[in-house]
Design an enzyme around this catalytic site. Sequence first.
Site, mmCIF file in Angstrom:
data_model
loop_
_atom_site.group_PDB
_atom_site.id
_atom_site.type_symbol
_atom_site.label_atom_id
_atom_site.label_comp_id
_atom_site.label_asym_id
_atom_site.label_seq_id
_atom_site.Cartn_x
_atom_site.Cartn_y
_atom_site.Cartn_z
ATOM 1 N N LYS A 19 66.410 -18.512 -1.371
ATOM 2 C CA LYS A 19 67.117 -17.635 -0.417
ATOM 3 C C LYS A 19 66.968 -18.144 1.019
ATOM 4 O O LYS A 19 67.942 -18.255 1.750
ATOM 5 C CB LYS A 19 66.561 -16.193 -0.484
ATOM 6 C CG LYS A 19 66.654 -15.551 -1.852
ATOM 7 C CD LYS A 19 66.126 -14.133 -1.836
ATOM 8 C CE LYS A 19 64.652 -13.992 -1.494
ATOM 9 N NZ LYS A 19 63.726 -14.602 -2.480
ATOM 10 N N ARG A 94 65.248 -4.878 -1.785
ATOM 11 C CA ARG A 94 64.384 -5.310 -2.878
ATOM 12 C C ARG A 94 64.279 -4.263 -3.975
ATOM 13 O O ARG A 94 63.653 -4.525 -4.996
ATOM 14 C CB ARG A 94 62.970 -5.570 -2.371
ATOM 15 C CG ARG A 94 62.845 -6.746 -1.446
ATOM 16 C CD ARG A 94 62.967 -8.026 -2.219
ATOM 17 N NE ARG A 94 61.735 -8.751 -2.307
ATOM 18 C CZ ARG A 94 61.360 -9.696 -1.435
ATOM 19 N NH1 ARG A 94 62.121 -10.021 -0.428
ATOM 20 N NH2 ARG A 94 60.231 -10.326 -1.603
ATOM 21 N N ARG A 133 55.636 -25.645 -2.034
ATOM 22 C CA ARG A 133 56.366 -25.325 -0.788
ATOM 23 C C ARG A 133 55.480 -25.436 0.452
ATOM 24 O O ARG A 133 54.325 -25.024 0.455
ATOM 25 C CB ARG A 133 56.939 -23.908 -0.867
ATOM 26 C CG ARG A 133 57.564 -23.479 0.467
ATOM 27 C CD ARG A 133 58.361 -22.233 0.338
ATOM 28 N NE ARG A 133 57.556 -21.095 -0.034
ATOM 29 C CZ ARG A 133 58.044 -19.876 -0.187
ATOM 30 N NH1 ARG A 133 59.331 -19.656 -0.018
ATOM 31 N NH2 ARG A 133 57.263 -18.879 -0.525
ATOM 32 N N ARG A 166 52.112 -20.908 2.681
ATOM 33 C CA ARG A 166 51.957 -19.457 2.785
ATOM 34 C C ARG A 166 50.800 -18.988 1.915
ATOM 35 O O ARG A 166 50.600 -19.487 0.817
ATOM 36 C CB ARG A 166 53.260 -18.768 2.334
ATOM 37 C CG ARG A 166 54.275 -18.656 3.450
ATOM 38 C CD ARG A 166 55.641 -18.196 3.016
ATOM 39 N NE ARG A 166 55.706 -17.091 2.074
ATOM 40 C CZ ARG A 166 56.841 -16.556 1.651
ATOM 41 N NH1 ARG A 166 58.014 -17.017 2.101
ATOM 42 N NH2 ARG A 166 56.840 -15.565 0.787
ATOM 43 N N ARG A 177 53.446 -11.695 -7.658
ATOM 44 C CA ARG A 177 54.768 -11.434 -7.062
ATOM 45 C C ARG A 177 55.838 -11.384 -8.145
ATOM 46 O O ARG A 177 56.695 -10.500 -8.141
ATOM 47 C CB ARG A 177 55.113 -12.535 -6.050
ATOM 48 C CG ARG A 177 54.332 -12.413 -4.766
ATOM 49 C CD ARG A 177 54.302 -13.715 -3.996
ATOM 50 N NE ARG A 177 55.563 -14.118 -3.435
ATOM 51 C CZ ARG A 177 55.829 -15.361 -3.008
ATOM 52 N NH1 ARG A 177 54.897 -16.293 -3.097
ATOM 53 N NH2 ARG A 177 56.989 -15.645 -2.488
HETATM 54 P P1 AP5 Z 1 62.788 -20.877 -0.498
HETATM 55 O O1 AP5 Z 1 64.142 -21.091 0.080
HETATM 56 O O2 AP5 Z 1 61.637 -20.822 0.427
HETATM 57 O O3 AP5 Z 1 62.820 -19.618 -1.503
HETATM 58 P P2 AP5 Z 1 62.911 -18.060 -1.208
HETATM 59 O O4 AP5 Z 1 63.870 -17.489 -2.204
HETATM 60 O O5 AP5 Z 1 63.186 -17.808 0.229
HETATM 61 O O6 AP5 Z 1 61.442 -17.661 -1.635
HETATM 62 P P3 AP5 Z 1 60.398 -16.661 -0.921
HETATM 63 O O7 AP5 Z 1 59.055 -16.965 -1.497
HETATM 64 O O8 AP5 Z 1 60.542 -16.714 0.570
HETATM 65 O O9 AP5 Z 1 60.913 -15.314 -1.465
HETATM 66 P P4 AP5 Z 1 60.169 -13.992 -1.481
HETATM 67 O O10 AP5 Z 1 61.276 -13.088 -1.792
HETATM 68 O O11 AP5 Z 1 59.018 -13.923 -2.402
HETATM 69 O O12 AP5 Z 1 59.474 -13.918 -0.034
HETATM 70 P P5 AP5 Z 1 59.792 -13.072 1.255
HETATM 71 O O13 AP5 Z 1 59.386 -13.891 2.405
HETATM 72 O O14 AP5 Z 1 61.143 -12.481 1.212
HETATM 73 O O15 AP5 Z 1 62.569 -22.051 -1.574
HETATM 74 C C1 AP5 Z 1 61.348 -22.132 -2.305
HETATM 75 C C2 AP5 Z 1 60.977 -23.604 -2.514
HETATM 76 O O16 AP5 Z 1 61.947 -24.210 -3.386
HETATM 77 C C3 AP5 Z 1 60.984 -24.453 -1.221
HETATM 78 O O17 AP5 Z 1 59.937 -25.359 -1.293
HETATM 79 C C4 AP5 Z 1 62.341 -25.168 -1.257
HETATM 80 O O18 AP5 Z 1 62.298 -26.420 -0.582
HETATM 81 C C5 AP5 Z 1 62.567 -25.334 -2.758
HETATM 82 N N1 AP5 Z 1 63.992 -25.279 -3.140
HETATM 83 C C6 AP5 Z 1 64.945 -24.437 -2.641
HETATM 84 N N2 AP5 Z 1 66.127 -24.652 -3.254
HETATM 85 C C7 AP5 Z 1 65.918 -25.643 -4.166
HETATM 86 C C8 AP5 Z 1 66.769 -26.299 -5.114
HETATM 87 N N3 AP5 Z 1 68.066 -25.985 -5.253
HETATM 88 N N4 AP5 Z 1 66.219 -27.259 -5.895
HETATM 89 C C9 AP5 Z 1 64.912 -27.589 -5.780
HETATM 90 N N5 AP5 Z 1 64.054 -27.010 -4.882
HETATM 91 C C10 AP5 Z 1 64.551 -26.042 -4.090
HETATM 92 O O19 AP5 Z 1 58.762 -11.846 1.080
HETATM 93 C C11 AP5 Z 1 57.382 -12.067 1.184
HETATM 94 C C12 AP5 Z 1 56.654 -10.728 0.996
HETATM 95 O O20 AP5 Z 1 57.039 -9.822 2.058
HETATM 96 C C13 AP5 Z 1 57.002 -9.962 -0.287
HETATM 97 O O21 AP5 Z 1 56.203 -10.383 -1.379
HETATM 98 C C14 AP5 Z 1 56.694 -8.527 0.130
HETATM 99 O O22 AP5 Z 1 55.306 -8.288 0.143
HETATM 100 C C15 AP5 Z 1 57.197 -8.502 1.581
HETATM 101 N N6 AP5 Z 1 58.611 -8.114 1.678
HETATM 102 C C16 AP5 Z 1 59.629 -8.892 2.135
HETATM 103 N N7 AP5 Z 1 60.796 -8.209 2.096
HETATM 104 C C17 AP5 Z 1 60.493 -6.970 1.618
HETATM 105 C C18 AP5 Z 1 61.274 -5.812 1.331
HETATM 106 N N8 AP5 Z 1 62.606 -5.782 1.534
HETATM 107 N N9 AP5 Z 1 60.649 -4.720 0.832
HETATM 108 C C19 AP5 Z 1 59.294 -4.709 0.634
HETATM 109 N N10 AP5 Z 1 58.493 -5.792 0.865
HETATM 110 C C20 AP5 Z 1 59.112 -6.915 1.345
HETATM 111 MG MG MG Z 2 62.120 -16.916 1.815
#
Ligand code: AP5
Ligand code: MG
Length: 230
Positions: A19, A94, A133, A166, A177
């Site tokens: 994402k 979410r 990552r 992270r 997660r």
């Molecule tokens: P990346 O693009 O970083 O993936 P992502 O989907 O953004 O993954 P996140 O870990 O950021 O998602 P998340 O939903 O767990 O975290 P968030 O920060 O929202 O890509 C991942 C890796 O893959 C990278 O190394 C990249 O280079 C590689 N890659 C990408 N595309 C590729 C491809 N096509 N092929 C190969 N490799 C590839 O949330 C973190 C925490 O915050 C949550 O756990 C929760 O505690 C809290 N939180 C956030 N939002 C909310 C909400 N709305 N409600 C409640 N809690 C929330």
């Molecule tokens: Mg992300």
Amino acid sequence: MTVAIGRVVVLLGAPGAGKGTQAQILSERLGLAHVATGDLFRAAVRDETPLGLVAKGYMDRGELVPDAVTIEMLLERLARPDAAAGILLDGFPRNIAQAEVLDKALAEAGGRVDVAPYIEVPEADLVARLGGRWICRAGGHPYHEQTRPPQKPGVCDLDGSELYQRTDDQPATVQARLRQQLGALDAVVNHYRSNGVLWTVDGRRTIEQVTGDLLGAIVPATGAEARGSK
Ligand code: AP5
Ligand code: MG
């Protein structure tokens, strides 16, 4: 609170689906504000704000932060001027409660979710992606040891800031997660499927191919024009 009424794209996907990677490319190419609740929480944790102190424990355990604080933070972000032209949401909603609040806030402003692309990636691939990552301190730009290494080790290609891992990418937290969040993601996917705006994309393809597939969904649904070729 008045929120954006321009184009609204909700990027869906499990932790590690890509994402953030795609949102950074697409927001620039489409002129949309990239709104990532995870990035907002990480900034609050770094700055040790009251919100950050609440969020930290949940994030470290791999749990969702409670809806009340998450929704308030999101609505405040959407009221900022840059959101009026259109937004690309990454990591929100979410769960169904968050999806319903978003629908209501947009409807009150005469808007709606135009399209909800879902980047689908098998669980085994998610674990490998999160384990390798690295992200940058300044802008949160994501890299991967194998699939997307930076040109200079430990340094962001885009802004020169330091890369770090992270804390929630530790193996035990990744498992937590996935265990705790995948069920809620399914419900949100079904919500947008019922609303007729879901578009599923194969997230196992290369970053460039996934960008192309996402543009193929977003451009017709929003009428946005894609700039540049990368
Ligand atoms: P990346 O693009 O970083 O993936 P992502 O989907 O953004 O993954 P996140 O870990 O950021 O998602 P998340 O939903 O767990 O975290 P968030 O920060 O929202 O890509 C991942 C890796 O893959 C990278 O190394 C990249 O280079 C590689 N890659 C990408 N595309 C590729 C491809 N096509 N092929 C190969 N490799 C590839 O949330 C973190 C925490 O915050 C949550 O756990 C929760 O505690 C809290 N939180 C956030 N939002 C909310 C909400 N709305 N409600 C409640 N809690 C929330
Ligand atoms: Mg992300």
